[in-house]
Design a protein around this motif. Structure first.
Motif, PDB file in Angstrom:
ATOM      1  N   THR A   3       0.957  -1.343   0.368  1.00  0.00           N
ATOM      2  CA  THR A   3       0.123  -0.331   0.268  1.00  0.00           C
ATOM      3  C   THR A   3       0.056   1.634  -0.178  1.00  0.00           C
ATOM      4  OG1 THR A   3      -0.347  -0.319   2.034  1.00  0.00           O
ATOM      5  CG2 THR A   3      -2.137  -1.242   1.043  1.00  0.00           C
ATOM      6  N   GLY A   4       2.174   0.931   0.310  1.00  0.00           N
ATOM      7  CA  GLY A   4       2.854   2.334   0.764  1.00  0.00           C
ATOM      8  C   GLY A   4       3.446   3.172  -0.751  1.00  0.00           C
ATOM      9  N   LYS A   5       3.525   1.855  -1.251  1.00  0.00           N
ATOM     10  CA  LYS A   5       4.509   2.304  -2.132  1.00  0.00           C
ATOM     11  C   LYS A   5       3.840   2.367  -3.757  1.00  0.00           C
ATOM     12  CE  LYS A   5       8.108  -1.369  -2.001  1.00  0.00           C
ATOM     13  NZ  LYS A   5       9.771  -2.007  -2.902  1.00  0.00           N
ATOM     14  N   CYS A   6       2.602   2.257  -3.675  1.00  0.00           N
ATOM     15  CA  CYS A   6       1.275   2.070  -4.185  1.00  0.00           C
ATOM     16  C   CYS A   6       0.891   3.385  -3.532  1.00  0.00           C
ATOM     17  CB  CYS A   6      -0.232   1.152  -4.203  1.00  0.00           C
ATOM     18  SG  CYS A   6      -1.274   1.594  -5.696  1.00  0.00           S
ATOM     19  N   SER A   7       0.727   3.876  -3.409  1.00  0.00           N
ATOM     20  CA  SER A   7       0.693   5.303  -2.865  1.00  0.00           C
ATOM     21  C   SER A   7       1.127   6.199  -2.516  1.00  0.00           C
ATOM     22  CB  SER A   7       0.198   5.748  -1.234  1.00  0.00           C
ATOM     23  OG  SER A   7       0.130   6.979  -0.765  1.00  0.00           O
ATOM     24  N   ARG A   8       2.556   6.225  -2.895  1.00  0.00           N
ATOM     25  CA  ARG A   8       3.928   7.002  -3.292  1.00  0.00           C
ATOM     26  C   ARG A   8       3.465   6.884  -5.202  1.00  0.00           C
ATOM     27  NH1 ARG A   8       7.680  10.011  -1.220  1.00  0.00           N
ATOM     28  NH2 ARG A   8       9.788   9.943  -1.912  1.00  0.00           N
ATOM     29  N   LEU A   9       3.089   5.604  -5.579  1.00  0.00           N
ATOM     30  CA  LEU A   9       3.110   6.060  -7.150  1.00  0.00           C
ATOM     31  C   LEU A   9       2.223   6.314  -7.673  1.00  0.00           C
ATOM     32  CD1 LEU A   9       4.289   4.846  -9.967  1.00  0.00           C
ATOM     33  CD2 LEU A   9       3.042   2.664  -9.289  1.00  0.00           C
ATOM     34  N   VAL A  10       0.878   6.545  -7.514  1.00  0.00           N
ATOM     35  CA  VAL A  10      -0.575   7.250  -6.985  1.00  0.00           C
ATOM     36  C   VAL A  10      -0.321   8.636  -7.219  1.00  0.00           C
ATOM     37  CG1 VAL A  10      -2.672   7.377  -6.795  1.00  0.00           C
ATOM     38  CG2 VAL A  10      -1.805   5.393  -7.129  1.00  0.00           C
ATOM     39  N   GLY A  55      -9.050  19.967 -11.197  1.00  0.00           N
ATOM     40  CA  GLY A  55      -7.825  19.065 -11.971  1.00  0.00           C
ATOM     41  C   GLY A  55      -6.862  19.365 -11.641  1.00  0.00           C
ATOM     42  N   GLY A  56      -6.532  20.975 -11.138  1.00  0.00           N
ATOM     43  CA  GLY A  56      -5.790  21.048 -10.974  1.00  0.00           C
ATOM     44  C   GLY A  56      -4.609  21.151  -9.109  1.00  0.00           C
ATOM     45  N   LEU A  57      -5.034  22.151  -8.506  1.00  0.00           N
ATOM     46  CA  LEU A  57      -4.978  22.161  -7.623  1.00  0.00           C
ATOM     47  C   LEU A  57      -6.241  21.761  -6.461  1.00  0.00           C
ATOM     48  CD1 LEU A  57      -5.024  26.116  -6.538  1.00  0.00           C
ATOM     49  CD2 LEU A  57      -3.547  25.184  -7.298  1.00  0.00           C
ATOM     50  N   MET A  58      -7.067  21.130  -6.571  1.00  0.00           N
ATOM     51  CA  MET A  58      -7.879  19.969  -6.110  1.00  0.00           C
ATOM     52  C   MET A  58      -7.220  18.653  -6.059  1.00  0.00           C
ATOM     53  SD  MET A  58     -11.755  20.937  -6.161  1.00  0.00           S
ATOM     54  CE  MET A  58     -12.629  19.774  -5.236  1.00  0.00           C
ATOM     55  N   VAL A  59      -6.771  18.203  -6.816  1.00  0.00           N
ATOM     56  CA  VAL A  59      -5.880  17.066  -7.097  1.00  0.00           C
ATOM     57  C   VAL A  59      -4.211  17.359  -6.862  1.00  0.00           C
ATOM     58  CG1 VAL A  59      -5.007  15.065  -8.803  1.00  0.00           C
ATOM     59  CG2 VAL A  59      -7.438  16.491  -8.582  1.00  0.00           C
ATOM     60  N   LEU A  60      -3.814  17.957  -7.438  1.00  0.00           N
ATOM     61  CA  LEU A  60      -2.442  18.446  -6.943  1.00  0.00           C
ATOM     62  C   LEU A  60      -2.794  17.926  -4.527  1.00  0.00           C
ATOM     63  CD1 LEU A  60       0.521  19.563  -6.932  1.00  0.00           C
ATOM     64  CD2 LEU A  60      -0.221  21.525  -6.658  1.00  0.00           C
ATOM     65  N   CYS A  61      -3.518  18.677  -3.945  1.00  0.00           N
ATOM     66  CA  CYS A  61      -3.730  19.058  -2.403  1.00  0.00           C
ATOM     67  C   CYS A  61      -3.508  16.457  -2.252  1.00  0.00           C
ATOM     68  CB  CYS A  61      -4.851  19.238  -1.676  1.00  0.00           C
ATOM     69  SG  CYS A  61      -4.737  21.116  -2.109  1.00  0.00           S
ATOM     70  N   THR A  62      -4.256  15.980  -3.129  1.00  0.00           N
ATOM     71  CA  THR A  62      -4.131  15.216  -3.210  1.00  0.00           C
ATOM     72  C   THR A  62      -3.383  14.431  -3.404  1.00  0.00           C
ATOM     73  OG1 THR A  62      -6.541  14.995  -3.649  1.00  0.00           O
ATOM     74  CG2 THR A  62      -5.683  12.650  -4.164  1.00  0.00           C
ATOM     75  N   GLY A  63      -2.960  14.452  -4.293  1.00  0.00           N
ATOM     76  CA  GLY A  63      -1.495  13.717  -4.812  1.00  0.00           C
ATOM     77  C   GLY A  63       0.062  14.012  -3.549  1.00  0.00           C
ATOM     78  N   CYS A  64      -0.473  15.220  -3.407  1.00  0.00           N
ATOM     79  CA  CYS A  64       0.487  15.572  -1.748  1.00  0.00           C
ATOM     80  C   CYS A  64       0.439  14.399  -0.759  1.00  0.00           C
ATOM     81  CB  CYS A  64       0.565  17.088  -2.566  1.00  0.00           C
ATOM     82  SG  CYS A  64       1.244  17.536  -2.887  1.00  0.00           S
ATOM     83  N   SER A  65      -0.743  14.590  -1.010  1.00  0.00           N
ATOM     84  CA  SER A  65      -0.970  13.538  -0.100  1.00  0.00           C
ATOM     85  C   SER A  65      -0.882  11.749   0.267  1.00  0.00           C
ATOM     86  CB  SER A  65      -2.923  13.475   1.317  1.00  0.00           C
ATOM     87  OG  SER A  65      -3.249  12.543   1.695  1.00  0.00           O
ATOM     88  N   ALA A  66      -1.452  11.963  -0.737  1.00  0.00           N
ATOM     89  CA  ALA A  66      -0.772  10.006  -1.271  1.00  0.00           C
ATOM     90  C   ALA A  66       0.611   9.883  -1.263  1.00  0.00           C
ATOM     91  CB  ALA A  66      -1.310  10.186  -2.285  1.00  0.00           C
TER      92      ALA A  66
END
Length: 200
Positions: A3-10, A55-66
């Motif tokens: 799950t950790g590696k998957c989360s980082r890749l996503v 698709g920009g800022l809202m998803v960027l926050c999600t990406g950083c969290s993942a």
């Protein structure tokens, strides 16, 4: 894949996709890469900022969290492991999914309506909006727009990019919701793998 590696890749993929969405939305504000057509040559969908906010800022926050959820976690590898960050990434992914869906809707609407342009009778409008046939594949119809130059191609390419990226982001946010729930329940499986590596 744990799950950790998957989360980082996503997360890394979401970060790149969100930055690409923001660039595409900014380019749409300058038809044919020229400032002189702003704001006359800008459609409503560009001003709705589907690529910049959704698709920009809202998803960027999600990406950083993942990406953070794929790290050592709030308590290291002991204690709760990455469970706290994994749980947080689940909520952030739901938030990012809304942003990606917003980007998807705005982009698809923009492609359906067509660009705003100056027509051959020297009036500004959206000449392809209520037509019975689609303008997307009929390049002879593009001649109806005389200004800005190449505005139809500019519009189609950039909003198609936003549409594709929005769909990708939506899928990845869904993947991270499932992955984050598994990580919250089971922890980060890299813990055992790291210990085995230390024993070698």
């Amino acid at each position: 894949m744990c799950t950790g590696k998957c989360s980082r890749l996503v997360g890394l993929t979401l970060v790149v996709a969100s930055l690409a969405c923001m660039v595409a939305n900014v380019l749409l504000m300058f038809p044919n890469a020229q400032r002189e057509w702003t704001p006359d040559g800008i459609t409503l969908q560009v001003w709705l900022l589907g690529g910049l906010l959704g698709g920009g800022l809202m998803v960027l926050c999600t990406g950083c969290s993942a990406v953070r959820a794929g790290g050592k976690g709030c308590c290291g590898y002991g204690c709760c492991g990455n469970r706290c960050r994994m749980l947080r990434s689940v909520f952030c992914s739901a938030f990012g999914g809304l942003g990606a869906f917003y980007c998807l809707v705005v982009a698809s609407t923009a492609l359906t309506n067509g660009p705003r342009c100056e027509t051959q009778d020297h009036k500004w409008g959206t000449p392809f909006k209520d037509l019975s046939q689609s303008y997307l594949y009929n390049q002879t119809m593009w001649d109806q727009c005389v200004a800005p130059p190449n505005v139809v191609l500019w519009h189609i390419v950039l909003f198609s990019i936003l549409l594709g990226l929005g769909l990708l982001e939506l899928v990845l946010c869904g993947v991270q919701v499932v992955n984050g729930l598994l990580g919250t329940l089971c922890g980060d499986c890299r813990k055992g793998a790291d210990r085995e590596g230390e024993g070698l």
